[in-house]
Write an enzyme that holds these catalytic residues in place. Sequence first.
Site, PDB file in Angstrom:
ATOM      1  N   ASP A  53       0.865  -1.171   0.000  1.00 38.15           N
ATOM      2  CA  ASP A  53       0.000   0.000   0.000  1.00 38.15           C
ATOM      3  C   ASP A  53       0.911   1.233   0.000  1.00 38.15           C
ATOM      4  O   ASP A  53       1.812   1.346   0.835  1.00 38.15           O
ATOM      5  CB  ASP A  53      -0.863  -0.016   1.269  1.00 38.15           C
ATOM      6  CG  ASP A  53      -2.245   0.578   1.035  1.00 38.15           C
ATOM      7  OD1 ASP A  53      -2.312   1.639   0.397  1.00 38.15           O
ATOM      8  OD2 ASP A  53      -3.225  -0.015   1.499  1.00 38.15           O
ATOM      9  N   ASP A  74      -3.012   4.619  -2.368  1.00 37.25           N
ATOM     10  CA  ASP A  74      -4.055   5.210  -1.538  1.00 37.25           C
ATOM     11  C   ASP A  74      -4.463   6.585  -2.079  1.00 37.25           C
ATOM     12  O   ASP A  74      -3.593   7.420  -2.358  1.00 37.25           O
ATOM     13  CB  ASP A  74      -3.493   5.354  -0.117  1.00 37.25           C
ATOM     14  CG  ASP A  74      -4.565   5.678   0.907  1.00 37.25           C
ATOM     15  OD1 ASP A  74      -5.500   4.896   1.056  1.00 37.25           O
ATOM     16  OD2 ASP A  74      -4.450   6.739   1.564  1.00 37.25           O
ATOM     17  N   GLU A 129      -6.386   4.035  -6.069  1.00 38.32           N
ATOM     18  CA  GLU A 129      -7.685   4.242  -5.424  1.00 38.32           C
ATOM     19  C   GLU A 129      -8.182   5.631  -5.797  1.00 38.32           C
ATOM     20  O   GLU A 129      -7.482   6.612  -5.611  1.00 38.32           O
ATOM     21  CB  GLU A 129      -7.561   4.130  -3.902  1.00 38.32           C
ATOM     22  CG  GLU A 129      -8.921   4.224  -3.208  1.00 38.32           C
ATOM     23  CD  GLU A 129      -8.861   4.642  -1.741  1.00 38.32           C
ATOM     24  OE1 GLU A 129      -9.807   4.333  -0.995  1.00 38.32           O
ATOM     25  OE2 GLU A 129      -7.890   5.307  -1.337  1.00 38.32           O
ATOM     26  N   HIS A 145     -11.133  -2.786   3.514  1.00 39.58           N
ATOM     27  CA  HIS A 145     -11.015  -2.434   4.937  1.00 39.58           C
ATOM     28  C   HIS A 145     -11.775  -1.158   5.291  1.00 39.58           C
ATOM     29  O   HIS A 145     -11.813  -0.783   6.455  1.00 39.58           O
ATOM     30  CB  HIS A 145      -9.542  -2.264   5.280  1.00 39.58           C
ATOM     31  CG  HIS A 145      -8.938  -1.088   4.564  1.00 39.58           C
ATOM     32  ND1 HIS A 145      -8.808  -1.053   3.189  1.00 39.58           N
ATOM     33  CD2 HIS A 145      -8.494   0.097   5.011  1.00 39.58           C
ATOM     34  CE1 HIS A 145      -8.300   0.110   2.833  1.00 39.58           C
ATOM     35  NE2 HIS A 145      -8.096   0.824   3.916  1.00 39.58           N
ATOM     36  N   ASP A 146     -12.310  -0.455   4.306  1.00 45.85           N
ATOM     37  CA  ASP A 146     -13.099   0.759   4.562  1.00 45.85           C
ATOM     38  C   ASP A 146     -14.599   0.488   4.439  1.00 45.85           C
ATOM     39  O   ASP A 146     -15.400   1.403   4.606  1.00 45.85           O
ATOM     40  CB  ASP A 146     -12.748   1.859   3.547  1.00 45.85           C
ATOM     41  CG  ASP A 146     -11.330   2.396   3.723  1.00 45.85           C
ATOM     42  OD1 ASP A 146     -10.813   2.371   4.852  1.00 45.85           O
ATOM     43  OD2 ASP A 146     -10.752   2.838   2.708  1.00 45.85           O
TER      44      ASP A 146
END
Length: 560
Positions: free
Chosen positions: A115, A217, A259, A333-334
């Site tokens: 990430d 990210d 993302e 994970h969000d």
Amino acid sequence: MTAHAPPPHAAPNAASERTERWWHRATGYQVYPRSFADSNGDGMGDIPGITSKLGHLSDLGIGFIWLSPVYASPMIDNGYDIADYRNIAPEFGTLDDMDHLIAEARERGIGIVMDLVVNHSSSLHHWFQAARASRDCAQHDYYIWRDPAPDGGPPDDARAAFGGPAWTYCEEVGQYYFHFFSPAQPDLNWQNPALRAEIYDMMRWWLDRGIAGFRMDVISLIGKDVDARIYEEGPDLHPFLQEMHREVLAGRDVLTIGESWSVSIETGLLYCGRDRDELDMVFEFSHIREGWHPELGKFAPKPFDLVAFKRALFSWQDLTRDDGWHALFLSNHDLPRQVSFYADDRAHRRPAAKTLATVLHLLKGTPFVYQGEEIGMTNARFERIDQYRDLETLNHFEEQIAQGVSPEAFLAGANRNSRDHSRTPMQWNAAPHGGFTTGTPWIQANPNFGEVNVEQDMVHSESVFAHYRRLIALRKESDLVTFGHTVQLMQDDPDIIAFERRLGDERLFVIANFTAQDRERELPQGLAGQADCLVWSHTPRGEIPRSLRLVPYESLAWKL
Ligand code: ISL
Ligand code: CA
């Protein structure tokens, strides 16, 4: 080519005239390290824990792991606030542990995608520590500073994504710094070429350690112009991504996924188009946002509208038909657990989990599985706000209670859509805390671990894991599943998802019932007849009937 990557097939792919890449047939698996496996009983998942579970992942058949951040961090946002990009958080392990994980994964043909969180750093990063102490150091300009407004207040009234203002005052330098997220996550100033060079250097350093790529990210934020109040997809986004490609990625056979919460059908191919030299694919959220209240946001209830969801999903299938590539996901994970949010996590949990997978994994693109999804893990159903850990949930609770929302109403929303549902410990077996830790987990395990866990699922006659394994294997074997283009069918049907994949003369027909009731439908012309049933949630059927009756959450796929 990196050592981990399976040999690329040189044959051009008929569908897009693009050379086949290793990640076209691969399935990704997201590991959220603090919740995956704890090797030393401190209640926190860690890198040796991940290494110890590689057998599970290779059994599933995945091609790469997207590893959420493991870097040194004060963990205000669980590692999305990085204090040292070239070191590992001590609670997760050491650089040696990381090298060992990379090597052990590679042995099993699994790449590690790191990430990359470079829209912002942690306020504890030494760059920011220098930047906040003086205007006269090189690092000051690595962040975004503005003078106070004439009244001494912030430069404007921009709000941060996790609540509160987006500007925080720093007395030492007499200026405000900008943070799109929390004050502990100051935004990096991508306008500064020295900062960009530091980031590129760090990226090369990781790639040289043998990783398989990066998930980037909130990458759509890096081209922002705060003075114009343009944050997402700002004027410099694509020039910066092209520069990054030239400086870091060109000539390396690695995977990049950006993302982007703002990317649209209009801008999608700017990121991942064939001749753009930017990214390989994007995580876009139009199908996710479909489930959120347009004005009141993610914690307000909104009935799920399958037709709108399909419109979002299939518009990206159309967009990437001949150019670009797509990242397919329903969970991360969000986000909440997909079986709870989109389907049914009680009476129909297993078939519903399988049917969500059938649909996602038979679309065109690279599918991502979020840890626990492969056994149908569910939302946590917390009863009190103090059971939550996520700063977004906690900050929004404070804000909304202050605005007069009742705690019960907020909790109902959080129970549906908080980020913590995906962050409860991975459920490995029926031991305390689902076998995640021998200590006390940092967040409470879902109380259903006795019934929902890996050990139990593997031996169950209706194993969700086995269904995922089948879908993941199919993609590796089948050109039709990997490269066929998608044609949506029955688009106005509020209960059914149906589509075809086509490649040359080959056709795959996929149909799924998204309700908890039986549904009978006349099928479109030209499908009925003998066919090879490749995937089923309940029982295979050797023939496609003219009129098909599906039981709750039933899905099937046939090769015609
Ligand atoms: O989680 C969200 C919605 O509830 C998003 O708005 C989220 O902030 C957005 O998806 C960006 O996410 C990424 O960057 C954040 C981090 O907290 C998330 O975990 C990460 O995925 C800041 O780094
Ligand atoms: Ca640990």
